[in-house]
Write an enzyme that holds these catalytic residues in place. Structure first.
Site, short mmCIF file in Angstrom:
data_model
loop_
_atom_site.label_atom_id
_atom_site.label_comp_id
_atom_site.label_asym_id
_atom_site.label_seq_id
_atom_site.Cartn_x
_atom_site.Cartn_y
_atom_site.Cartn_z
N ASP A 1 -0.90 -0.38 6.10
CA ASP A 1 -0.80 0.20 7.43
C ASP A 1 -2.07 -0.07 8.23
OD1 ASP A 1 -2.49 1.79 6.05
OD2 ASP A 1 -1.54 3.69 6.57
N ASP B 1 -7.50 -0.84 4.76
CA ASP B 1 -7.16 -1.93 3.85
C ASP B 1 -7.37 -3.32 4.44
OD1 ASP B 1 -5.00 -1.63 5.47
OD2 ASP B 1 -3.57 -1.10 3.89
N ASP C 1 0.87 -1.15 0.00
CA ASP C 1 0.00 0.00 0.00
C ASP C 1 0.92 1.22 0.00
OD1 ASP C 1 -2.46 1.33 0.26
OD2 ASP C 1 -2.13 1.56 2.41
P1 ADP Z 1 -3.42 4.53 -0.31
O1 ADP Z 1 -4.05 3.62 -1.27
O2 ADP Z 1 -2.26 5.25 -0.90
O3 ADP Z 1 -3.07 3.90 0.99
P2 ADP Z 1 -6.02 5.56 0.52
O4 ADP Z 1 -6.71 4.41 -0.11
O5 ADP Z 1 -6.09 5.68 1.98
O6 ADP Z 1 -4.49 5.68 0.04
O7 ADP Z 1 -6.60 6.89 -0.10
C1 ADP Z 1 -6.57 7.12 -1.48
C2 ADP Z 1 -6.83 8.57 -1.83
O8 ADP Z 1 -8.13 8.95 -1.38
C3 ADP Z 1 -5.88 9.53 -1.16
O9 ADP Z 1 -4.72 9.73 -1.92
C4 ADP Z 1 -6.73 10.78 -1.04
O10 ADP Z 1 -6.68 11.50 -2.25
C5 ADP Z 1 -8.11 10.26 -0.85
N1 ADP Z 1 -8.49 10.20 0.56
C6 ADP Z 1 -8.62 9.09 1.30
N2 ADP Z 1 -8.97 9.37 2.55
C7 ADP Z 1 -9.02 10.71 2.63
C8 ADP Z 1 -9.29 11.65 3.67
N3 ADP Z 1 -9.57 11.26 4.91
N4 ADP Z 1 -9.25 12.95 3.38
C9 ADP Z 1 -8.98 13.35 2.15
N5 ADP Z 1 -8.70 12.55 1.12
C10 ADP Z 1 -8.72 11.25 1.35
MG MG Z 2 -3.56 3.19 2.95
#
Ligand code: ADP
Ligand code: MG
Length: 621
Positions: free
Chosen positions: A510, A514, A315
């Site tokens: 993390d 996920d 991730d």
């Molecule tokens: P990753 O896959 O990199 O771990 P996430 O799945 O947690 O990231 O989130 C993907 C995208 O969704 C982030 O890059 C952000 O643009 C948006 N996002 C997710 N959660 C939030 C939040 N709490 N506030 C603002 N944007 C968010």
């Molecule tokens: Mg994440």
């Protein structure tokens, strides 16, 4: 040594003394019989009793049974010294094994040692000790230097350094001060801390870890299941072979005594102690050794799976990157910058997502949380909420905006992550945040490749540009971007389908939004277990520190454990087979048979203990 072990040792010594005396005095006839019988009963009485009790419980064929039949048989044949010697050596072997098992347990006990005994509460100006289980959320507790932090919470007063080694394997103390959160199980090193409790004991980090470690042995690996199945047919097979050996050849050859003696020797040799013991012990040592490095493995099946890792999927946010975003720019369409940031911070105030925490840190001023209601988190997209009872505000990425029918104006190609804000269905501006790649990530990816991981993949909900930049800079094989949590599951499924035989897929995240992918992968590894319940629960393997490179340690340790398991299996089975054949042919006597069995057990145990030598592992990492 435990009490029972000391008692067994005492019995061995007394019995051995009588045995030596009887042999030395060259007692004859009844005298000899009684002297050896006493010696036998002292050392072997327990085994005979155990064998009978097990038969009553319908469990006939176990090692107690084998030993009992063989030794009573030897008595019947007039081989008194042999009968006693067999028992003596058998018991010596058992004590040595018990000591070895305790030794390996000790390292898990180091971890078990994190259980706090009391919490200090202030009553009328004096500190009183209370059981941690009885302290409720919100209570202020005091932790003196040298004491263990009993409950998770936030520091209200004081500064100190914490020893987190028992949880993380990390020897560097961690500095904490007012406003920092602390987890139970750490030791307060230098200053008095006042901590406001944030979780009941049963939900605390310590309670979770203890529960996890205690249930680790329930998840059996294939090798262990193999042993259980093996023992189920092995022992009866051996007993019937011994019967055949005792009665068939004499029918046409004569010499009953010789053949019965051979059959008894055969029985003693066949005792599968080394096998039954060393495999679970090796896994146990693997789990113990890992916990010393701050890696919690929830069962020996995961050791097996880790050792076969072929594809590693990461991730992005909070895993390969720090997850501590800096707000680098704020672009409102028609209000002040600080207004836009405050709106975003208000909406994000309840979420635990790294982005939310970073926006709150950037706002860095008091927030009136009463202004926010109806907060909805859309995992992998963002959040929406009602602010000041009238305005509906959404904060998040492109797909968040798409969901409420807003097209985001084109911002060109951006290397950073953009957070868009919409108020009452209208686009209100964007906030630019950027995240740092962990220094440890590059090393992790590099070493994974070096130890033979075939493919590394990045999955992220962020944009393609960001994903490509990170994957290029780390040297990952593939990156998939713009994924919702459900897309991550289908991508992992696609990757699972391209696995080669005997290969496993590891997902490392993390634990923030996920859980489904962690569960879908062959091994779900969550990082930053300290302070994150989600990670502790959803994952199969928890890395207590924020170091992706610990995954390399975990894989190497798993491989080492598996190779020791294999060595022990092959060694025990081949020595057993050889000595069994020799015994059947009458080339080995009871003495040699016992030596072979105890010898194999001890060597196997010593071999298993090699996994525990993690100090050298840490140096290499
Ligand atoms: P990753 O896959 O990199 O771990 P996430 O799945 O947690 O990231 O989130 C993907 C995208 O969704 C982030 O890059 C952000 O643009 C948006 N996002 C997710 N959660 C939030 C939040 N709490 N506030 C603002 N944007 C968010
Ligand atoms: Mg994440």
């Amino acid at each position: 040594m435990t009490k029972t072990e000391r008692f067994t040792l005492l019995r061995i010594l007394i019995s051995a003394a009588i045995f030596a005396m009887a042999s030395f005095l060259l007692l004859r006839g009844l005298y000899s019989f009684f002297a050896f019988l006493v010696s036998y009963l002292i050392v072997g009485g327990g085994v005979v009793k155990e064998a009978f009790l097990n038969i009553l419980h319908g469990q006939v064929f176990d090692e107690n049974f084998l030993m009992t039949v063989a030794t009573i048989g030897a008595f019947a044949l007039g081989e008194f010294p042999e009968a006693v010697a067999v028992m003596l050596f058998y018991q010596v072997g058992e004590v040595l094994q018990a000591i070895a098992v305790n030794h390996s347990r000790a390292s898990i006990a180091d971890l078990m040692d994190i259980r706090p005994q009391y919490a200090n509460l202030m009553e009328n100006g004096t500190l009183i000790r209370t059981e941690p289980e009885k302290v409720s959320v919100g209570t202020l507790i005091y932790v003196k230097p040298g004491e263990r932090i009993p409950l998770d919470g936030m520091v209200m007063e004081g500064t100190s350094a914490l020893d987190t080694a028992a949880l993380t394997g990390e020897s560097m103390p961690r500095e904490v001060t007012a406003g920092d959160s602390v987890v139970s199980g750490c030791i307060n090193l230098s200053g008095m801390l006042a901590v406001r409790v944030s979780k009941e004991f049963e939900d605390s980090t310590v309670a979770k870890i203890l529960e996890l470690v205690e249930s680790a042995s329930e998840k059996k690996s294939k090798s262990e299941n193999f042993i259980t199945k093996f023992a189920r047919w092995y022992t009866p097979a051996v007993v019937f072979s011994a019967l055949a050996l005792a009665f068939l050849p004499p029918l046409w050859m004569g010499g009953w005594q010789t053949w019965i003696y051979r059959a008894l020797t055969f029985l003693v040799i066949s005792c599968p102690c080394a096998l039954v013991l060393s495999v679970p012990l090796s896994f146990f040592c693997g789990i113990g050794g890992a916990s010393k490095c701050g890696i919690l493995i929830k069962g020996s099946n995961y050791i097996e799976a880790l050792s076969q890792a072929g594809i590693v999927v990461f991730d992005k946010t909070g895993t390969l990157t720090e997850g501590v975003f800096q707000v680098t720019d704020v672009h409102p369409t028609d209000r002040g910058r600080s207004d836009l940031l405050e709106l975003a911070a208000l909406v994000e105030s309840v979420s635990n997502h790294p982005i939310s925490r970073s926006l709150l840190r950037a706002w860095n001023a008091p927030l009136d949380l009463a202004r926010v209601s109806d907060v909805k988190e859309v995992p992998g997209c963002g959040l929406s909420a009602t602010v000041d009872k009238t305005h509906s505000v959404a904060v998040g990425n492109h797909s968040m905006m798409r969901q409420i029918g807003i097209t985001v104006p084109d911002r060109g190609v951006r290397q950073e992550t953009l957070i868009h804000v919409a108020v009452d269905g209208r686009y209100a501006g964007w906030i630019v945040i950027s995240d740092q790649i962990r220094t440890d990530s590059r090393q992790a990816v590099e070493e994974l490749r070096r130890i033979g991981i075939r493919k590394t993949v990045l999955l992220t909900g962020d944009t393609k540009v960001v994903a490509d930049r990170i994957s290029a800079s780390l040297g990952l094989d593939e990156s998939h971007s713009d994924l919702l949590p459900s897309d991550k599951v289908s991508d992992v499924e696609a990757l699972l389908a391209e696995k080669r035989e005997q290969e496993t897929l590891i997902y490392m995240g993390d634990g923030v939004n996920d859980a489904p992918v962690l569960a879908r992968a062959d091994v779900g590894v969550a990082m930053g277990g300290l302070g994150s319940d989600a990670a502790l629960e959803a994952a199969d393997v928890v890395i207590m520190t924020d170091e992706p490179s610990k995954l390399v340690t975990a894989v190497l340790l798993a491989r080492k454990t598996m190779s020791i398991v294999r060595q022990n299996l092959i060694f025990a089975i081949s020595v057993k087979g050889l000595v069994l054949a020799l015994g059947g042919l009458g080339l080995v006597n009871l003495w040699a048979a016992v030596f072979a069995d105890v010898g194999v057990s001890i060597l196997a145990v010593l071999n298993a203990l090699r996994v525990l030598k993690v100090t050298s592992w840490r140096k290499r990492r």
